[in-house]
Motif scaffolding. Structure first.
Motif: not given
Length: 308
Positions: A50-78
């Motif tokens: 269960x601890x291993x699953x919780x840590x894996x979920x936490x790692x996935x959650x930490x990577x989600x903001x990267x997707x939002x920031x990628x959208x921001x990067x492509x939106x404001x590049x000009x």
């Protein structure tokens, strides 16, 4: 016959039914055995699976903001005339690097049970690269390389290069930054205009000195007519002030204004640095959080394999 009957009676009296008694733990264990200890209740969250699953979920959650920031990067590049310095292409490269980081990070999470050591090494390479780029963008070290695009020193060299500034100046004029300032402050008096909060390109404040691309410095003591039209007074400003040259460069012509002023360059530079500093801070925080998450997940996977 009498003797046989008496013998049968005695035999029946000696046969006594034995009651079944439950066998206690002590009797079952023999004379040398003790009481069997009761099983303790375990916290299911503390179990390694269960601890291993919780840590894996936490790692996935930490990577989600990267997707939002990628959208921001492509939106404001000009934005902010950055295409003159070829910064949009650098933003695209950072966005592609973050996409690969997102895919690698989540791929390592799913394959951690098979190759934990290899997965940690694979994810550490892009994380280290992103971390170094983030440090460069915020100017965290003094020996900053001039070849690192969008770093504070790189931006200063490019903006204050006269060849680049001619194109930047034309771009600022074409975007109509000063024209927009006039339309927003058309009904303001001199005092109200001095209290107006403006952008770094429109006006730059240092102590009691106001300057920028659209307004002259306060030290010039010009009389306010509107945001981009000021009347020069007789007399020479304080010769010891670094803004004296700005007073001579000021022109009420909408095509000139203070676009050649040092303060205009500084205002544009400040705008760029503020944006890229935020990007650098995000890259540093994202890389550190993902590094800690993957490190803890790696240790958890090693412990799980050791116990199995």
């Amino acid at each position: 016959m009498a003797e046989n009957n008496n013998a049968n009676v005695v035999a029946e009296e000696q046969i006594v039914p034995v009651e079944d008694k439950p066998c206690t733990d002590k009797e079952a264990g023999g004379s040398g055995g003790g009481d069997v200890p009761a099983t303790k209740n375990k916290n299911p969250f503390l179990e390694i699976n269960n601890l291993d699953k919780a840590l894996a979920t936490m790692t996935l959650i930490f990577s989600i903001p990267i997707l939002g920031f990628i959208v921001w990067i492509f939106y404001v590049r000009y934005s902010d005339c950055e295409s003159i310095l070829k910064l949009p292409s650098f933003q695209v490269e950072i966005g592609i690097a973050l996409i690969f980081l997102f895919l690698i990070s989540n791929g390592v999470v799913f394959l951690r049970s098979r190759h934990p050591v290899l997965g940690l090494l694979i994810v550490m390479v892009p994380l280290l690269l992103i971390f170094i780029i983030g440090l460069a963008l915020v100017g965290a070290y003094k020996m900053e390389s001039r070849s690192v695009a969008a770093s504070p020193k790189w931006l200063r060299l490019k903006v204050f290069d006269e060849a680049h500034w001619q194109d930047i100046k034309s771009c600022i004029y074409d975007t109509g930054a000063c024209d927009d300032l006039v339309s927003r402050t058309l009904m303001l008096k001199s005092y109200d205009f001095s209290l107006k909060k403006l952008t770094s390109i429109e006006v730059k404040q240092q102590s009691s000195l106001y300057s920028g691309c659209c307004t002259p410095a306060t030290i010039c003591e010009m009389e306010y007519v509107n945001a981009t039209f000021w009347t020069k007074k007789e007399g020479v400003p304080n010769p010891s002030s670094p803004y004296v040259s700005e007073c001579n460069l000021w022109d009420n012509d909408r095509g000139n204004l203070c676009y050649n002023c040092f303060s205009c360059k500084t205002g544009f530079l400040k705008t760029l640095q503020a944006k890229w500093w935020k990007l650098g801070v995000f890259l540093i925080l994202a890389s550190l959080l993902l590094f800690l998450a993957h490190l803890i997940l790696f240790l958890s996977s090693v412990v799980k394999q050791f116990r199995s």
